[in-house]
Design a protein around this motif. Structure first.
Motif, PDB file in Angstrom:
ATOM      1  N   MET A   1       0.838  -1.182   0.000  1.00  0.00           N
ATOM      2  CA  MET A   1       0.000   0.000   0.000  1.00  0.00           C
ATOM      3  C   MET A   1       0.882   1.246   0.000  1.00  0.00           C
ATOM      4  SD  MET A   1      -1.182   0.906   3.827  1.00  0.00           S
ATOM      5  CE  MET A   1      -1.235   2.581   3.209  1.00  0.00           C
ATOM      6  N   LEU A   2       0.268   2.380  -0.359  1.00  0.00           N
ATOM      7  CA  LEU A   2       0.982   3.648  -0.433  1.00  0.00           C
ATOM      8  C   LEU A   2       0.373   4.602   0.588  1.00  0.00           C
ATOM      9  CD1 LEU A   2       3.232   4.900  -2.342  1.00  0.00           C
ATOM     10  CD2 LEU A   2       1.322   6.063  -3.489  1.00  0.00           C
ATOM     11  N   ALA A   3       1.211   5.231   1.406  1.00  0.00           N
ATOM     12  CA  ALA A   3       0.768   6.223   2.383  1.00  0.00           C
ATOM     13  C   ALA A   3       1.395   7.561   2.015  1.00  0.00           C
ATOM     14  CB  ALA A   3       1.173   5.819   3.794  1.00  0.00           C
ATOM     15  N   VAL A   4       0.575   8.613   1.997  1.00  0.00           N
ATOM     16  CA  VAL A   4       1.045   9.922   1.542  1.00  0.00           C
ATOM     17  C   VAL A   4       0.577  11.010   2.501  1.00  0.00           C
ATOM     18  CG1 VAL A   4       1.102  11.565  -0.366  1.00  0.00           C
ATOM     19  CG2 VAL A   4       0.854   9.119  -0.843  1.00  0.00           C
ATOM     20  N   ASP A   5       1.521  11.809   2.967  1.00  0.00           N
ATOM     21  CA  ASP A   5       1.238  12.968   3.811  1.00  0.00           C
ATOM     22  C   ASP A   5       1.502  14.212   2.974  1.00  0.00           C
ATOM     23  OD1 ASP A   5       1.119  15.013   5.673  1.00  0.00           O
ATOM     24  OD2 ASP A   5       2.881  14.355   6.809  1.00  0.00           O
ATOM     25  N   ILE A   6       0.434  14.957   2.657  1.00  0.00           N
ATOM     26  CA  ILE A   6       0.551  16.148   1.825  1.00  0.00           C
ATOM     27  C   ILE A   6       0.457  17.379   2.709  1.00  0.00           C
ATOM     28  CG2 ILE A   6      -0.451  17.463  -0.079  1.00  0.00           C
ATOM     29  CD1 ILE A   6      -1.674  14.858  -1.108  1.00  0.00           C
ATOM     30  N   GLY A   7       1.562  18.080   2.860  1.00  0.00           N
ATOM     31  CA  GLY A   7       1.576  19.290   3.668  1.00  0.00           C
ATOM     32  C   GLY A   7       1.940  20.505   2.843  1.00  0.00           C
ATOM     33  N   GLU A  58       0.499  -1.971 -10.280  1.00  0.00           N
ATOM     34  CA  GLU A  58      -0.517  -3.000 -10.060  1.00  0.00           C
ATOM     35  C   GLU A  58      -0.339  -3.699  -8.716  1.00  0.00           C
ATOM     36  OE1 GLU A  58       1.128  -2.566 -12.947  1.00  0.00           O
ATOM     37  OE2 GLU A  58      -0.630  -1.640 -13.908  1.00  0.00           O
ATOM     38  N   ASP A  59       0.843  -3.570  -8.117  1.00  0.00           N
ATOM     39  CA  ASP A  59       1.093  -4.193  -6.819  1.00  0.00           C
ATOM     40  C   ASP A  59       0.510  -3.382  -5.660  1.00  0.00           C
ATOM     41  OD1 ASP A  59       2.644  -6.454  -7.739  1.00  0.00           O
ATOM     42  OD2 ASP A  59       4.263  -5.040  -8.179  1.00  0.00           O
ATOM     43  N   ILE A  60       0.081  -2.162  -5.918  1.00  0.00           N
ATOM     44  CA  ILE A  60      -0.488  -1.320  -4.868  1.00  0.00           C
ATOM     45  C   ILE A  60      -1.948  -1.711  -4.640  1.00  0.00           C
ATOM     46  CG2 ILE A  60      -1.073   1.031  -4.165  1.00  0.00           C
ATOM     47  CD1 ILE A  60       1.887   0.494  -4.190  1.00  0.00           C
ATOM     48  N   THR A  61      -2.244  -2.127  -3.422  1.00  0.00           N
ATOM     49  CA  THR A  61      -3.609  -2.521  -3.074  1.00  0.00           C
ATOM     50  C   THR A  61      -4.475  -1.302  -2.787  1.00  0.00           C
ATOM     51  OG1 THR A  61      -2.729  -4.534  -2.054  1.00  0.00           O
ATOM     52  CG2 THR A  61      -4.991  -3.936  -1.512  1.00  0.00           C
ATOM     53  N   LEU A  62      -3.892  -0.304  -2.116  1.00  0.00           N
ATOM     54  CA  LEU A  62      -4.646   0.876  -1.698  1.00  0.00           C
ATOM     55  C   LEU A  62      -3.679   2.027  -1.444  1.00  0.00           C
ATOM     56  CD1 LEU A  62      -7.529   1.909  -0.733  1.00  0.00           C
ATOM     57  CD2 LEU A  62      -6.733   1.364   1.582  1.00  0.00           C
ATOM     58  N   SER A  63      -4.124   3.248  -1.731  1.00  0.00           N
ATOM     59  CA  SER A  63      -3.362   4.451  -1.387  1.00  0.00           C
ATOM     60  C   SER A  63      -4.177   5.262  -0.379  1.00  0.00           C
ATOM     61  CB  SER A  63      -3.094   5.313  -2.624  1.00  0.00           C
ATOM     62  OG  SER A  63      -2.296   4.617  -3.561  1.00  0.00           O
ATOM     63  N   VAL A  64      -3.485   5.806   0.619  1.00  0.00           N
ATOM     64  CA  VAL A  64      -4.142   6.661   1.610  1.00  0.00           C
ATOM     65  C   VAL A  64      -3.444   8.015   1.599  1.00  0.00           C
ATOM     66  CG1 VAL A  64      -4.776   6.996   4.026  1.00  0.00           C
ATOM     67  CG2 VAL A  64      -4.769   4.694   3.045  1.00  0.00           C
ATOM     68  N   GLU A  98      -4.690   9.940 -10.239  1.00  0.00           N
ATOM     69  CA  GLU A  98      -3.618   9.886 -11.222  1.00  0.00           C
ATOM     70  C   GLU A  98      -2.298   9.412 -10.634  1.00  0.00           C
ATOM     71  OE1 GLU A  98      -3.228  13.724 -13.037  1.00  0.00           O
ATOM     72  OE2 GLU A  98      -5.405  14.037 -13.138  1.00  0.00           O
ATOM     73  N   VAL A  99      -2.161   9.498  -9.304  1.00  0.00           N
ATOM     74  CA  VAL A  99      -0.869   9.194  -8.671  1.00  0.00           C
ATOM     75  C   VAL A  99      -0.514   7.719  -8.838  1.00  0.00           C
ATOM     76  CG1 VAL A  99       0.408   9.168  -6.487  1.00  0.00           C
ATOM     77  CG2 VAL A  99      -1.111  11.095  -7.038  1.00  0.00           C
ATOM     78  N   VAL A 100      -1.446   6.834  -8.531  1.00  0.00           N
ATOM     79  CA  VAL A 100      -1.257   5.393  -8.693  1.00  0.00           C
ATOM     80  C   VAL A 100      -2.600   4.813  -9.124  1.00  0.00           C
ATOM     81  CG1 VAL A 100      -0.756   3.200  -7.558  1.00  0.00           C
ATOM     82  CG2 VAL A 100       0.571   5.213  -6.953  1.00  0.00           C
ATOM     83  N   ALA A 101      -2.570   3.917 -10.077  1.00  0.00           N
ATOM     84  CA  ALA A 101      -3.808   3.308 -10.579  1.00  0.00           C
ATOM     85  C   ALA A 101      -4.305   2.261  -9.592  1.00  0.00           C
ATOM     86  CB  ALA A 101      -3.568   2.679 -11.947  1.00  0.00           C
ATOM     87  N   ALA A 102      -4.844   2.738  -8.467  1.00  0.00           N
ATOM     88  CA  ALA A 102      -5.361   1.846  -7.433  1.00  0.00           C
ATOM     89  C   ALA A 102      -6.429   2.594  -6.652  1.00  0.00           C
ATOM     90  CB  ALA A 102      -4.232   1.408  -6.495  1.00  0.00           C
ATOM     91  N   PRO A 103      -7.294   1.892  -5.939  1.00  0.00           N
ATOM     92  CA  PRO A 103      -8.255   2.581  -5.080  1.00  0.00           C
ATOM     93  C   PRO A 103      -7.528   3.484  -4.086  1.00  0.00           C
ATOM     94  CG  PRO A 103      -8.785   0.253  -5.245  1.00  0.00           C
ATOM     95  CD  PRO A 103      -7.440   0.428  -5.874  1.00  0.00           C
ATOM     96  N   TYR A 104      -8.151   4.597  -3.743  1.00  0.00           N
ATOM     97  CA  TYR A 104      -7.517   5.488  -2.782  1.00  0.00           C
ATOM     98  C   TYR A 104      -8.522   5.992  -1.757  1.00  0.00           C
ATOM     99  CZ  TYR A 104      -9.472   9.630  -5.125  1.00  0.00           C
ATOM    100  OH  TYR A 104     -10.321  10.571  -5.641  1.00  0.00           O
ATOM    101  N   VAL A 105      -7.977   6.387  -0.602  1.00  0.00           N
ATOM    102  CA  VAL A 105      -8.753   6.958   0.489  1.00  0.00           C
ATOM    103  C   VAL A 105      -8.157   8.308   0.820  1.00  0.00           C
ATOM    104  CG1 VAL A 105      -9.392   6.729   2.934  1.00  0.00           C
ATOM    105  CG2 VAL A 105      -9.381   4.702   1.444  1.00  0.00           C
ATOM    106  N   LEU A 106      -9.014   9.299   1.032  1.00  0.00           N
ATOM    107  CA  LEU A 106      -8.556  10.629   1.436  1.00  0.00           C
ATOM    108  C   LEU A 106      -9.034  10.899   2.850  1.00  0.00           C
ATOM    109  CD1 LEU A 106      -7.216  13.355   0.622  1.00  0.00           C
ATOM    110  CD2 LEU A 106      -9.495  14.125  -0.061  1.00  0.00           C
ATOM    111  N   GLU A 107      -8.097  11.285   3.738  1.00  0.00           N
ATOM    112  CA  GLU A 107      -8.441  11.595   5.120  1.00  0.00           C
ATOM    113  C   GLU A 107      -7.829  12.945   5.494  1.00  0.00           C
ATOM    114  OE1 GLU A 107     -10.286  10.119   7.341  1.00  0.00           O
ATOM    115  OE2 GLU A 107     -10.456   7.993   6.820  1.00  0.00           O
ATOM    116  N   ASN A 108      -8.455  13.615   6.440  1.00  0.00           N
ATOM    117  CA  ASN A 108      -7.858  14.818   7.008  1.00  0.00           C
ATOM    118  C   ASN A 108      -6.542  14.466   7.677  1.00  0.00           C
ATOM    119  OD1 ASN A 108      -7.680  16.431   9.840  1.00  0.00           O
ATOM    120  ND2 ASN A 108      -8.320  17.793   8.182  1.00  0.00           N
ATOM    121  N   ASP A 109      -5.527  15.297   7.464  1.00  0.00           N
ATOM    122  CA  ASP A 109      -4.195  14.953   7.960  1.00  0.00           C
ATOM    123  C   ASP A 109      -4.117  14.882   9.481  1.00  0.00           C
ATOM    124  OD1 ASP A 109      -4.518  17.694   8.239  1.00  0.00           O
ATOM    125  OD2 ASP A 109      -2.608  18.236   7.287  1.00  0.00           O
ATOM    126  N   VAL A 110      -4.807  15.782  10.183  1.00  0.00           N
ATOM    127  CA  VAL A 110      -4.723  15.757  11.645  1.00  0.00           C
ATOM    128  C   VAL A 110      -5.526  14.580  12.213  1.00  0.00           C
ATOM    129  CG1 VAL A 110      -4.925  17.105  13.750  1.00  0.00           C
ATOM    130  CG2 VAL A 110      -4.439  18.260  11.601  1.00  0.00           C
TER     131      VAL A 110
END
Length: 309
Positions: A1-7, A58-64, A98-110
């Motif tokens: 999975m991919l974890a991303v912190d956008i600040g 294709e190996d990415i199951t989910l991005s957050v 567009e970042v990765v061709a996989a399902p993604y979840v968006l959450e508030n950073d805090v």
């Protein structure tokens, strides 16, 4: 999975397996001034991490993704996120696909930081606590009965809009009163009004440590603002623990925790919550994204396995 912190200042991207081990990670200054540049940056970082780990998209199951603000699902815009200009436009959030061709979840950073603190930090074993991030912006993640509380529209914890301090939100559209006076920009603005030559909020806190009287006045004002905000939080939520994080929490935690706790004692009706500085620091959002993503990814893999059985 991919974890991303956008600040506003940095982006942090990590690749993890389903055990939770980080196999690759990159942190770099954020190109947050325009959505297209930020999407290109994240896409490039994800591609680099995948290539370095010998994997494909294709190996990415989910991005957050963890971002400031609130995701308006009806318009695809990111609301209450002045530090990410352009993301308030309709459809902006959908570009994360567009970042990765996989399902993604968006959450508030805090909110993610609160999850991270609960999974890996001071919140472990604490049923009722809040994570208060103070930096370029201000926000709060709320954990009640061991679960993240988002509110009816995902806006629970938007304490930047508390009526604390003398700030006028009309001067800084999109910023609440508390954020106007207690964020990094607010600290710096007060220091300059008082005649202190400082380039950043960190300079102000460093000067306070060195005994500068003017910086000490700025620090006292910051303590007072934070304590008054937390008095409101304590009256409504009655948390056992308040975890301070964000840039100011990291830079000035040693100057803030004790005085804020002492000031808070005189502002609350019952015993004040404990005030502590985050034990996982700038990794809180990323670790929270990992915790959320791992739970969801494991469920997804389990469902796929059952379907194939």
């Amino acid at each position: 999975m991919l974890a991303v912190d956008i600040g506003r200042n940095y982006v942090r991207v990590a690749l993890a397996d389903l055990v939770g081990d980080i196999v690759a990670r990159r942190d770099e200054p954020s190109r947050a001034d325009h959505p297209a540049e930020l999407i290109a940056q994240l896409t490039g970082l994800a591609a680099e991490l995948l290539a370095g780990a010998g994997l494909t998209a294709e190996d990415i199951t989910l991005s957050v993704f963890g971002t400031p603000g609130i995701h308006d699902k009806e318009t695809g815009a990111l609301l209450l996120a002045p530090n990410l200009p352009g993301w308030e436009l309709p459809g902006a959030v959908e570009r994360l696909a567009e970042v990765v061709a996989a399902p993604y979840v968006l959450e508030n950073d805090v909110d993610l930081a609160a999850v991270g603190e609960g999974a890996y930090g001071l919140g472990q074993g604490v049923s009722h606590f809040v994570f208060v991030s103070i930096g370029t912006g201000i926000g709060m993640g709320v954990v009640i009965d061991g679960r993240l509380y988002r509110g009816s529209r995902g806006a629970a914890g938007e304490i930047s809009y508390l009526p604390v301090g003398e700030g006028d939100p009309r001067v800084n559209p999109g910023r609440g009163m508390f954020e106007s006076v207690a964020s990094a920009d607010g600290v710096l603005a007060l220091a300059r009004r008082l005649g202190l030559d400082a380039a950043t909020a960190k300079d102000v806190f460093d000067a306070a440590r060195a005994g500068d009287a003017t910086a000490g006045r700025v620090l006292a004002a910051e303590v007072d603002h934070i304590a008054h905000a937390l008095a409101g939080v304590a009256a409504v939520l009655d948390p056992e623990l308040v975890v301070l994080g964000g840039g100011i929490g990291a830079q000035a935690g040693d100057l803030l925790a004790g005085p804020v706790a002492e000031r808070l004692e005189s502002l609350v009706a019952l015993r004040a919550p404990r005030i502590q500085i985050s034990s996982i620091g700038p990794d809180a959002v990323l670790l929270g994204a990992l915790a959320v993503g791992l739970a969801a990814a494991r469920d997804q893999v389990f469902e796929q396995t059952v379907a194939l059985a």
